[in-house]
Motif scaffolding. Structure first.
Motif, short mmCIF file in Angstrom:
data_model
loop_
_atom_site.label_atom_id
_atom_site.label_comp_id
_atom_site.label_asym_id
_atom_site.label_seq_id
_atom_site.Cartn_x
_atom_site.Cartn_y
_atom_site.Cartn_z
N VAL A 105 0.76 -1.36 0.09
CA VAL A 105 -0.13 0.24 0.16
C VAL A 105 1.00 1.23 -0.08
CG1 VAL A 105 -1.62 1.31 1.30
CG2 VAL A 105 -2.05 -1.19 0.93
N SER A 106 1.88 1.23 0.84
CA SER A 106 2.76 2.45 0.88
C SER A 106 3.85 2.65 -0.15
CB SER A 106 3.34 2.40 2.36
OG SER A 106 4.45 1.31 2.28
N GLY A 107 4.19 1.60 -1.02
CA GLY A 107 5.26 1.70 -1.81
C GLY A 107 5.69 2.98 -2.31
N PRO A 108 5.14 3.33 -3.66
CA PRO A 108 5.47 4.42 -4.16
C PRO A 108 5.19 5.86 -3.57
CG PRO A 108 3.93 3.04 -5.52
CD PRO A 108 3.94 2.62 -4.15
N MET A 134 5.44 6.33 -0.32
CA MET A 134 6.33 6.88 0.81
C MET A 134 7.58 7.26 0.11
SD MET A 134 5.05 6.72 3.95
CE MET A 134 6.67 6.56 4.88
N MET A 135 8.05 6.75 -1.17
CA MET A 135 9.32 7.22 -1.77
C MET A 135 8.98 8.70 -2.01
SD MET A 135 12.18 5.89 -2.28
CE MET A 135 12.88 7.21 -2.13
N HIS A 194 9.44 0.19 5.11
CA HIS A 194 10.15 -0.98 4.31
C HIS A 194 10.52 -0.31 2.74
CE1 HIS A 194 10.36 -4.46 1.69
NE2 HIS A 194 10.74 -5.15 2.51
N PRO A 195 9.57 -0.01 1.84
CA PRO A 195 9.91 0.24 0.44
C PRO A 195 11.11 1.48 0.29
CG PRO A 195 7.36 0.32 1.01
CD PRO A 195 8.17 0.40 2.20
N VAL A 196 10.91 2.21 1.20
CA VAL A 196 11.86 3.25 1.05
C VAL A 196 13.48 2.84 1.19
CG1 VAL A 196 12.83 5.50 2.02
CG2 VAL A 196 10.39 5.07 2.41
N TYR A 197 13.90 1.96 1.93
CA TYR A 197 15.16 1.43 2.14
C TYR A 197 15.32 0.52 0.78
CZ TYR A 197 19.45 -0.62 3.56
OH TYR A 197 20.84 -0.90 3.54
N SER A 230 10.29 1.10 -6.34
CA SER A 230 9.04 1.23 -5.45
C SER A 230 7.88 0.58 -5.90
CB SER A 230 8.92 2.85 -4.97
OG SER A 230 8.37 3.71 -6.04
N ILE A 231 7.63 0.62 -7.22
CA ILE A 231 6.53 0.01 -7.72
C ILE A 231 6.84 -1.49 -7.69
CG2 ILE A 231 5.31 -0.48 -9.89
CD1 ILE A 231 4.79 2.38 -8.86
N PHE A 232 8.12 -2.11 -7.89
CA PHE A 232 8.47 -3.37 -7.63
C PHE A 232 8.21 -3.81 -6.31
CE2 PHE A 232 11.26 -6.53 -6.33
CZ PHE A 232 10.83 -7.87 -7.03
N THR A 233 8.30 -3.04 -5.32
CA THR A 233 8.56 -3.36 -3.84
C THR A 233 7.00 -3.47 -3.43
OG1 THR A 233 10.41 -2.26 -3.49
CG2 THR A 233 9.07 -2.67 -1.40
N SER A 234 6.26 -2.68 -3.95
CA SER A 234 4.66 -2.98 -3.48
C SER A 234 4.19 -4.10 -4.45
CB SER A 234 4.01 -1.67 -4.18
OG SER A 234 4.10 -0.58 -3.35
#
Length: 390
Positions: free
Chosen positions: A55-58, A60-61, A107-110, A328-332
């Motif tokens: 949910v937060s991926g893109p 938060m970045m 998490h997605p930020v790192y 960030s898209i991939f992380t989501s």
């Protein structure tokens, strides 16, 4: 030399995050017992975390894009350490679930910064190998963090596992602050190209392939400890050893995937899907002999470990001009897939039993295979259109 040192420091942070995210896989049975919930409900400690990431991926970045990258990464690891300390004192399952979900939003930020920085340090051709080094942090988390935490929970209690996760994150936090060089903030002008990325048909195809590959991996792997205990009749110490074997084999699998990806992304992805399918079929027919189970687990680890890297390279190759955003898209996508996989696995266990969970992975692999064939058709069609004179 300096760039390689940076890759290993980035991997150290991935090690801390990976241990926290997936460490519960080895102790799900103990947590289910401790909080008097079903194994399927306990699975939300993994899938709930993944859902928060998805949910937060893109967002938060984008929200934190103006902050210094090194400080951001250290901050994320600090949040992870804090959440593990909260987990230790959890009085009930709801509190534990909230404590687990908290770091998922950061998490997605790192991951986005680490993976994009790794690829930017080297040439386009060498990017898969550089990214595989950073992904190696997650593999080592599987080797050391997850099985040791499982053993600690078996010898002491489940709280001791979360103490271990907290310590690992504090060490990673210190490593980033002390040894990581400053990472430049990407040119803000590049952010304007982010929206155009979504117009690429190949991106959506690659996201679907990645989603179903990772879902296939975690539909069974997410309940690995329970499967080994109930189907293969392994005790707690044997499960810890098997998880260690799985992780050690994974080091070589991750390196192997990086080498193959440098040659052909498509063929490597195809071979991965077929190999993981064969592995699951063999797992289904395993008995209760420790040696035969250990050999099969090693093969599973060798194949399985390349899945995240292969999926990442598939997705990021769709838009190499905007690495941080596409990561960030991939992380989501990856964490939606983990949620999907563990949810499908939990559903399968509830309706068909733990032994039949293999078929939930096989179903996801079949879907990913069909989408990959569609991708090949799209590539061939695009080439024909380009070569056809106007």
């Amino acid at each position: 030399m300096k760039s390689k040192r940076t890759l290993y420091i980035l991997a150290l942070g991935i090690f801390g995050i990976g241990t926290t995210e997936f460490g519960v896989i080895g102790i799900l049975p103990q947590l289910a017992t401790a909080f008097d919930v079903s194994i399927e409900k306990a699975g939300w400690l993994l899938s709930g975390f993944a859902l928060a990431v998805a949910v937060s991926g893109p967002f938060m970045m984008m929200l934190l894009s103006s902050f210094k990258r090194k400080n951001l990464m250290a901050f994320v690891l600090g949040i992870f350490a804090f959440s593990n300390l909260l987990s230790i004192i959890a009085p009930n399952f709801g509190f534990l679930l909230v404590a687990r979900i908290l770091p998922g939003f950061f998490h997605p930020v790192y991951w986005s910064i680490a993976l994009s920085s790794a690829a930017n340090l080297v040439s386009e051709k060498e990017a898969p190998r550089a990214v595989s080094i950073v992904f190696g942090g997650f593999t080592i988390a599987s080797i050391l963090g997850i099985p040791i935490a499982t053993l600690m929970a078996d010898v002491f209690n489940w709280q001791s596992s979360f103490i271990l996760y907290a310590v690992i994150n504090v060490i990673s936090f210190a490593g980033i602050l002390l040894f990581l060089p400053n990472i430049p903030i990407p040119d803000k002008k590049a952010a304007g190209t982010n929206s155009s990325i979504f117009k690429k048909k190949v991106l959506w195809i690659n996201l679907l392939v990645a989603c179903f590959i990772i879902a296939a991996m975690y539909a069974t792997y997410g309940y690995m400890a329970d499967y080994l205990g109930k189907v293969n009749r392994m005790n707690g110490k044997e499960i810890s050893i098997l998880l260690f074997i799985f992780g050690v084999a994974g080091i070589f699998g991750n390196q192997l995937a990086g080498k193959f990806l440098s040659k052909s992304i498509y063929i490597t992805t195809l071979l991965f899907i077929l190999s993981l399918g064969v592995v699951h079929l063999l797992l289904y027919n395993l008995g209760t002999e420790f040696i035969s189970v250990a050999i099969m687990i090693a093969i599973w680890g060798l194949v399985h470990s390349g899945g995240f890297l292969i999926s990442n390279i598939n997705v990021t190759s769709s838009a190499p001009e905007s690495r941080e955003f596409i990561n960030s898209i991939f992380t989501s996508c990856g964490n939606i897939a983990v949620t999907l996989g563990t949810s499908i696995g939990g559903f399968w266990i509830a309706h068909f039993g733990i032994h039949q969970i293999i078929w939930s992975s096989m179903l996801c692999l079949a879907v990913s295979f069909l989408i990959l064939l569609l991708k090949k058709t799209e590539i061939v069609s695009s080439d024909i259109i380009k070569k056809t004179p106007a």
